[in-house]
Structure formats: C-alpha cells, structure tokens
Motif scaffolding. Structure first.
Motif, short mmCIF file in Angstrom:
data_model
loop_
_atom_site.label_atom_id
_atom_site.label_comp_id
_atom_site.label_asym_id
_atom_site.label_seq_id
_atom_site.Cartn_x
_atom_site.Cartn_y
_atom_site.Cartn_z
N THR A 122 0.91 -1.43 0.14
CA THR A 122 -0.64 0.20 -0.19
C THR A 122 0.61 1.52 0.15
O THR A 122 1.82 1.20 0.15
N ASP A 124 2.19 5.10 0.82
CA ASP A 124 2.51 5.97 1.74
C ASP A 124 1.56 6.75 1.99
O ASP A 124 0.65 7.42 3.32
N LYS A 127 -1.58 5.44 2.92
CA LYS A 127 -1.55 5.15 4.49
C LYS A 127 -1.85 6.46 5.36
O LYS A 127 -2.58 6.14 6.65
N LEU A 130 -5.40 5.78 6.19
CA LEU A 130 -5.94 5.52 7.07
C LEU A 130 -5.91 5.19 8.23
O LEU A 130 -5.85 5.08 8.96
N ARG A 131 -4.29 6.36 8.55
CA ARG A 131 -4.11 6.76 10.29
C ARG A 131 -4.93 7.73 10.76
O ARG A 131 -5.11 7.80 11.80
N MET A 263 -1.05 -1.60 12.74
CA MET A 263 -1.56 -1.22 11.10
C MET A 263 -0.97 -1.48 10.00
O MET A 263 -1.07 -1.93 9.09
N THR A 264 0.13 -1.64 10.55
CA THR A 264 0.78 -2.76 9.35
C THR A 264 0.27 -3.35 8.82
O THR A 264 0.34 -3.75 7.48
N TYR A 266 -3.17 -3.29 8.60
CA TYR A 266 -4.96 -3.20 8.65
C TYR A 266 -3.89 -2.16 7.12
O TYR A 266 -5.27 -2.66 5.93
N TYR A 267 -2.93 -1.98 6.76
CA TYR A 267 -2.36 -1.43 5.60
C TYR A 267 -2.06 -2.84 4.62
O TYR A 267 -3.27 -2.34 3.30
N ASP A 268 -2.77 -3.82 4.74
CA ASP A 268 -2.22 -4.41 4.26
C ASP A 268 -3.66 -5.23 3.41
O ASP A 268 -3.50 -5.52 2.04
N ARG A 271 -3.59 -3.53 -0.85
CA ARG A 271 -2.79 -4.02 -1.99
C ARG A 271 -3.75 -3.88 -2.77
O ARG A 271 -2.84 -3.12 -3.81
#
Length: 324
Positions: A122, A124, A127, A130-131, A263-264, A266-268, A271
């Motif tokens: 994903t 940046d 990201k 999403l944060r 969150m890593t 969650y980010y996935d 993709r």
C-alpha cells in the motif's frame, strides 16, 4: 436498460439496431417481438404469453437473489433461451459492479479470477489517509429481518466487542444512528474518514450474489466485512476482506481488533488499490453482446432452451424451495 437503442449507442456497440421497450402492445401481436425479457422477481405475478414464435428468444433477467425470489414452476425448465443475471455463469452477466485493471480493461468478476501472486505494498499516501481513522466499524441497513440472518451475526459481534468497549455503529432504520440519505456523499465521506471496517452483508445466501454494498467499503477505503453465499475469491483479491460467515463472530472480532492494533496488518488490506478499480456499472460488453446475438440469425436458429433452469437458478436452495 434504457428504452430505445440508447444503451447500445452510448456503449458504442458494434450493433446498435436493437430497440428496447416495456410496451407489450408495441406490436399488435406479441409474437412479433424478436426477444422477450422476463424479470425474475415478477414472473410469479405476470400473465405469460399465450403464443410464442419459433424464432422468439426468451430471456430470463434478474439482479435479485434467487433465495428471495425462488422459481419452482415446472414449465420454467425448457422455457428460457438466455439467462442475464448476477450469476457469473449466466449467458449474459448482470452484476452490480465491474472490476477494471488500472489500464481500464474489464477483468472481472469472473469464475476463474486471476489475481496477482504478489500485490504491491500500500502506498504511503494512502497510509496517511488510513491513519486518520478512529472508529471500528459501520453498517448502513434498512431491512432488519433477512433470510441470511445477517442481523444475528451483528448481534453476536456486538457481544464480542463489548469486552473491548467497542461496537459496530449501525445507521438507518435498524440502528440508532442516521446519515442523510439525500446527501449520500456525506455518508461516504464519513466512512472514508472515520471507519476501519464496513459491514457489507447480503440479505440472503445465493451463488454469486454480491451487491453494491461491497463498493461502499472499497471505494471509501474501509475494509469490507462480507457475509453471503458467494465464493468471494471471484470478486475480491485475497487479503482484502474479512468473511463473517467463514470466520464467525468471535474470530471476526479477533481479526478486526488485531488489524486496528497493528496498522501494518491493516495497511495490507489495501494492496489491491495498486492494481484494480471497482466501478458501479454494468459491463458494456454484456449489453453489446445481447444486440450482437439478436443480429446473428444462425445463432438464434441454433439456440436451445435451458432444461435445468430451476435447479440452476435456485442453486443450493433448490431442494428446500422447490422439492419439500
């Protein structure tokens, strides 16, 4: 489909000489129509034509779930020449959305969907978006009692979430929260801004029945929690969703909480955004394909009927709906 030939013109079809009308008296004799389209949800309440031309094509069309609209009359076996429904194995596909690659090519949904072996991480920029989220999950719903008992799943999820002091926020007539239906873009902005997950739960279980609810999640950067009778690998890349029917309430909550706390992970879930776009539209090639068929006299003369229609349409519900 719009009346006249507008749909075929707008989609730049090779053949645009097909005329669509809902006026059954357009011709003095109904057997003069080259094709008649029957809507699945209306079949039990309409008077069927008493005369059928040997060259006339009967088309079964449906976007409503077969579980909600079962068809069991014996005459339907051997009645239709073409099927045009949400089922991917229909002669013509009438799904709720289209999957495109980033070059704009239609790639799905498909029975044999070919997802990449590796999805790019994903980006940046996404990201950062999403944060900013702060709420666990939302569900927009107006039908509170369904064949799938999706409301039962949500009730179990709410019980599991109480341990964490969290809940699914329910908007609409089945919940305590509201969002302005006349300004849906505000509701979508709220999903994008605030919610990690969106509950895209179907009202019944049927083969390939996946509705536009999924797009509320995907196009507003929330992870879809799905619940239906479809094989979701035909519609979504692996690792992009959580399946409530497969996981059950307890494991679903465990995975949601785990993703929010890491969150890593969650980010996935996002993709897929490096590879695909989901659009709320019928595939133009299916509209064009219909007119092409109607212009092919050889294909029409060789056309057979679907002898196993009832078993096909009612799928896994055939025994319960039609044979009990």
């Amino acid at each position: 489909m719009a009346e006249g030939n507008l749909a075929f013109l707008e989609n730049k079809c090779p053949f645009a000489n097909c005329l669509v009308t809902d006026d059954s008296y357009y011709f003095s004799d109904i057997s003069q129509f080259d094709a008649i389209l029957f809507l699945g949800r209306d079949i039990s309440n309409i008077k069927m034509p008493s005369v059928r031309s040997p060259k006339q094509v009967y088309v079964f069309a449906a976007q409503e779930s077969s579980a909600n609209y079962p068809l069991c009359d014996e005459y339907l076996d051997g009645f239709f020449n073409l099927t045009w429904t949400y089922r991917i194995d229909s002669d013509l596909y009438l799904g709720y959305f289209t999957i495109l690659d980033l070059a704009g090519n239609v790639v799905g949904p498909a029975i044999d969907m070919k997802w990449p072996d590796v999805l790019e991480p994903t980006c940046d920029e996404l990201k950062i978006k999403l944060r900013s989220k702060s709420k666990l999950a939302a569900w927009f719903v107006s039908h509170c009692s369904t064949l799938s008992d999706r409301e039962g799943l949500v009730e179990e999820v709410q019980e599991e979430l109480r341990i964490y002091g969290l809940s699914v926020d329910i908007y609409g007539t089945c919940g305590t929260l509201t969002c302005p239906t006349k300004e849906p873009e505000l509701c979508y902005e709220m999903i994008e801004r605030d919610y990690y997950f969106y509950f895209a739960l179907e009202n019944s279980f049927a083969e390939d029945y996946v509705t536009e609810k999924l797009l509320t999640a995907l196009n507003n950067f929330a992870v879809p929690v799905v619940y239906g009778g479809a094989n979701y690998s035909r519609f979504l890349p692996p690792g992009s969703y959580l399946d409530g029917r497969e996981l059950g309430a307890k494991e679903l909550v465990n995975q949601m909480i785990d993703a929010v706390n890491n969150m890593t992970k969650y980010y996935d879930f996002f993709r897929w955004t490096n590879h695909y776009v989901y659009e709320n539209r019928i595939q133009a090639n299916e509209i064009c394909k219909f007119c092409e068929i109607m212009n092919d006299e050889r294909k029409i003369s060789d056309m057979s009927v679907r002898d196993d229609f009832r078993r096909w349409w009612n799928d896994e519900n055939y025994y319960y709906n039609c044979l009990e």
